[in-house]
Design a protein around this motif. Structure first.
Motif, PDB file in Angstrom:
ATOM      1  N   PHE A  22      50.713  47.964  38.272  1.00 44.58           N
ATOM      2  CA  PHE A  22      49.825  49.009  37.759  1.00 44.58           C
ATOM      3  C   PHE A  22      48.493  48.407  37.288  1.00 44.58           C
ATOM      4  O   PHE A  22      47.413  48.886  37.646  1.00 44.58           O
ATOM      5  CB  PHE A  22      50.543  49.733  36.612  1.00 44.58           C
ATOM      6  N   HIS A  23      48.567  47.329  36.503  1.00 46.16           N
ATOM      7  CA  HIS A  23      47.337  46.692  36.020  1.00 46.16           C
ATOM      8  C   HIS A  23      46.577  46.032  37.164  1.00 46.16           C
ATOM      9  O   HIS A  23      45.340  45.998  37.145  1.00 46.16           O
ATOM     10  CB  HIS A  23      47.672  45.665  34.943  1.00 46.16           C
ATOM     11  N   LEU A  24      47.303  45.541  38.153  1.00 50.57           N
ATOM     12  CA  LEU A  24      46.657  44.942  39.316  1.00 50.57           C
ATOM     13  C   LEU A  24      45.762  45.950  40.033  1.00 50.57           C
ATOM     14  O   LEU A  24      44.610  45.650  40.388  1.00 50.57           O
ATOM     15  CB  LEU A  24      47.742  44.419  40.256  1.00 50.57           C
ATOM     16  N   LEU A  25      46.262  47.168  40.230  1.00 47.51           N
ATOM     17  CA  LEU A  25      45.474  48.190  40.930  1.00 47.51           C
ATOM     18  C   LEU A  25      44.324  48.707  40.069  1.00 47.51           C
ATOM     19  O   LEU A  25      43.201  48.883  40.553  1.00 47.51           O
ATOM     20  CB  LEU A  25      46.389  49.350  41.335  1.00 47.51           C
ATOM     21  N   ALA A  26      44.604  48.954  38.776  1.00 51.28           N
ATOM     22  CA  ALA A  26      43.547  49.458  37.896  1.00 51.28           C
ATOM     23  C   ALA A  26      42.441  48.422  37.735  1.00 51.28           C
ATOM     24  O   ALA A  26      41.238  48.758  37.756  1.00 51.28           O
ATOM     25  CB  ALA A  26      44.141  49.819  36.529  1.00 51.28           C
TER      26      ALA A  26
ATOM     27  N   LEU B   8      39.656  55.288  29.983  1.00 50.69           N
ATOM     28  CA  LEU B   8      39.141  54.674  31.201  1.00 50.69           C
ATOM     29  C   LEU B   8      40.287  53.915  31.883  1.00 50.69           C
ATOM     30  O   LEU B   8      41.392  53.810  31.351  1.00 50.69           O
ATOM     31  CB  LEU B   8      37.979  53.734  30.881  1.00 50.69           C
ATOM     32  N   ALA B   9      40.017  53.371  33.087  1.00 45.94           N
ATOM     33  CA  ALA B   9      41.096  52.819  33.916  1.00 45.94           C
ATOM     34  C   ALA B   9      41.870  51.711  33.213  1.00 45.94           C
ATOM     35  O   ALA B   9      43.092  51.649  33.279  1.00 45.94           O
ATOM     36  CB  ALA B   9      40.514  52.307  35.240  1.00 45.94           C
ATOM     37  N   GLY B  10      41.148  50.816  32.531  1.00 42.80           N
ATOM     38  CA  GLY B  10      41.821  49.695  31.906  1.00 42.80           C
ATOM     39  C   GLY B  10      42.695  50.071  30.732  1.00 42.80           C
ATOM     40  O   GLY B  10      43.652  49.353  30.404  1.00 42.80           O
ATOM     41  N   PHE B  11      42.393  51.189  30.098  1.00 41.30           N
ATOM     42  CA  PHE B  11      43.138  51.588  28.891  1.00 41.30           C
ATOM     43  C   PHE B  11      44.595  51.878  29.213  1.00 41.30           C
ATOM     44  O   PHE B  11      45.506  51.440  28.504  1.00 41.30           O
ATOM     45  CB  PHE B  11      42.472  52.819  28.268  1.00 41.30           C
TER      46      PHE B  11
END
Length: 576
Positions: A299-303, A358-361
């Motif tokens: 999930f973090h890889l894609l975001a 935002l995406a990273g959150f």
């Protein structure tokens, strides 16, 4: 020039088409379940079959969709950034080869076919790093290639170990107990992932690879080369659970995250600051993977891919406009001249810091809460917390030096956002940085679940981020005091700003340790004693012996009589 435009547009359309098809296929598999496994048997050796296999499941299709979408944006962006380059065709072919290697690695469940994509990434990355043909690029390319060769050797050794399982498709074995009996396989796979994703002690090559053109950096640091190691470990994650190597990976990933965040606060090169932020986020992915949450790492890889590609594109636009300067100290007040680029880089920075919604959150906050509630030891806990604050600190330091602050460019620069070829991909990736995190969280984790933590742990990430932002902005406003403090603590600043001397140890250190000693061993051993007693010594011995034989074969009566007498004397001595 017309051929360049046609090839650029056709490649762009093709990649976008693959991205849309892959995303639709991924969503269908997510909703209905199931996957496609395609296999061609090439040969059978000693009851072990060598097959060409492909796996099309929701994870590979979704990752392939992101890779091709970002690649299409990078190709479009390159049309403006690389417009003055004389070898545009070569650059485009190299980028397409890079994407093809990554795509082949993503859809390969076979460790042998993974090696093809893995080596393809290493080869094309080397060629792209040395694209600007100068000494600095050559040194950076050699460091990149040699560091990644360690991972290539680890993959080869993994293939040798998997040979005794009767097949190379790891999907059939990672969930079974049979693979646990193979000593060292987990260590080799983790070693390969660490080299590709630049974890300590292989971190030096990643900032050095910034010698490549900026569009390549946007592609490499978002969804291709550096994420290949994380993706490989996600696929192998069931095999790593409960092993000693997994605990070691957690500590090394936490140290990498902390080291990269600390180094970025002392760096002045714009691209290297963003590269160190990539290294820090790779540490986040590896640490949550080592904690046993491969879905969160994916999930973090894609975001992260969305806002990191945007961050590099904005950096490239700024560098392109300010006369190819990369030092943030000669920029300043760019918000007055480049409003779109500045808004985009601020958006990407806020997503990187984990700003709410935002995406990273969605990925970072979930990772921190899962880590706080899991079995995290105290050392890794504090490294994770401090690294989170350092991320916000260097992001706001970057904002101060480049986007606000004093104007330091001089009158010779023409700074503007006029080139639409470079700004249009930023808009699309900016939308991804805003909505990508929420959309991915709904897709990957459709069933909500609650993490119960105390109030202090719940607000810890926001508090640490706020402190980091204040320190990063206010400390650098006091530039004189900051410089004087740096001079008073010169060794600490040099140690922290040089990635703990890792670039030196990876180049000069390895040279001193192996190459110079190897030269000594060569002189004393190969060209010295072993030559004296080996090749040359044996040659001299045989030549002298052959000369005696030649004399004996000359039919000389005197010689024959002497030999006969000597033989009789020796025989009589033996008899007596």
């Amino acid at each position: 020039m017309l051929w360049n435009i046609k090839m650029n547009l056709s490649s762009l359309v093709f990649l976008l088409f693959i991205s849309i098809v892959s995303m639709v296929s991924s969503l269908k598999m997510l909703s209905g379940g199931g996957s496609y496994y395609i296999e061609w048997e090439i040969m059978t050796l000693n009851s072990c079959s060598l097959e060409m296999t492909l796996i099309l499941d929701w994870m590979s299709m979704m990752f392939l969709s992101f890779v091709t979408f970002i690649s299409s944006m990078v190709l479009y962006y390159s049309g403006g950034y690389m417009s003055g380059d004389k070898n545009m065709n070569r650059f485009m072919y190299l980028v397409l080869g890079f994407v093809a290697s990554m795509g082949f690695l993503i859809i390969s469940p076979n460790i042998v076919s993974i090696l093809l994509g893995w080596d393809g990434l290493g080869l094309v990355s080397y060629v792209l790093v040395i694209y600007y043909q100068n000494e600095k690029s050559a040194n950076a390319g050699m460091l990149t290639a040699l560091s990644n060769r360690v991972g290539d050797v680890a993959i080869l050794l993994s293939i040798a170990l998997m040979f005794q399982l009767g097949g190379f498709s790891f999907l059939f074995y990672v969930d079974s107990s049979t693979i646990g009996g193979i000593s060292g396989l987990a260590a080799f796979v983790i070693l390969a992932g660490m080299t590709k994703s630049a974890q300590i002690p292989f971190s030096a090559w990643l900032p050095a690879a910034m010698a490549a053109p900026t569009p390549v950096s946007a592609l490499v640091h978002s969804s291709t080369l550096v994420t290949a190691g994380v993706y490989l470990l996600i696929r192998f994650s069931p095999m790593l659970e409960g092993t000693f190597e997994q605990t070691s990976l957690l500590l090394l990933a936490s140290l990498t995250m902390f080291m990269a965040g600390l180094g970025a606060n002392f760096e002045t090169d714009l691209k290297k600051i963003i590269a160190l932020s990539t290294l820090s986020q790779l540490g986040v992915m590896m640490s949550v993977l080592a904690l046993g949450f491969p879905g969160l790492a994916f999930f973090h890889l894609l975001a992260h891919a969305l806002f990191k590609a945007l961050l590099f594109m904005c950096a490239g636009s700024i560098i392109h406009s300010v006369g190819d300067y990369q030092d943030i100290r000669v920029m300043g007040s760019l918000v007055k001249f480049m409003p779109l680029s500045v808004a985009s880089i601020n958006l990407a920075n806020l997503a990187l810091c984990g700003t709410p919604f935002l995406a990273g959150f969605y990925s970072k906050d979930l990772i921190l809460e899962v880590a706080f509630s899991g079995g995290l030891n105290e050392v890794c806990f504090w490294l994770l917390v401090v690294a989170t604050g350092l991320t916000v600190c260097y992001s706001f330091r970057l904002v101060y030096f480049t986007l606000s602050g004093d104007y330091n460019l001089g009158g010779a620069s023409v700074v503007s956002d006029d080139e639409s070829i470079m700004t249009l991909p930023m808009i699309w990736l900016g939308l991804g940085a805003i909505f990508g995190g929420a959309g991915l969280s709904w897709l990957i984790f459709p069933a909500p679940y609650m993490i119960c933590l105390s109030f202090e742990f719940k607000i810890l990430a926001l508090v640490v981020s706020g402190i980091g932002g204040l320190v990063g902005y206010l400390l650098n406003m006091l530039t004189v005091n900051y410089m004087l403090t740096s001079l008073n603590n010169y060794f600490i600043v040099i140690f922290a700003g040089s990635m703990w001397f890792m670039p030196f140890l990876s180049t000069r250190g390895v040279s001193n340790l192996f190459l110079e000693r190897g030269s000594l061993y060569h002189q004393v051993g190969d060209s010295g004693w072993s030559e004296f007693y080996g090749g040359q010594g044996a040659y001299s011995l045989f030549i002298s012996g052959f000369s005696y034989l030649q004399v004996a074969q000359d039919n000389s009566v005197k010689v024959c009589m002497v030999v006969f007498v000597v033989w009789l004397v020796v025989l009589s001595m033996i008899v007596v």
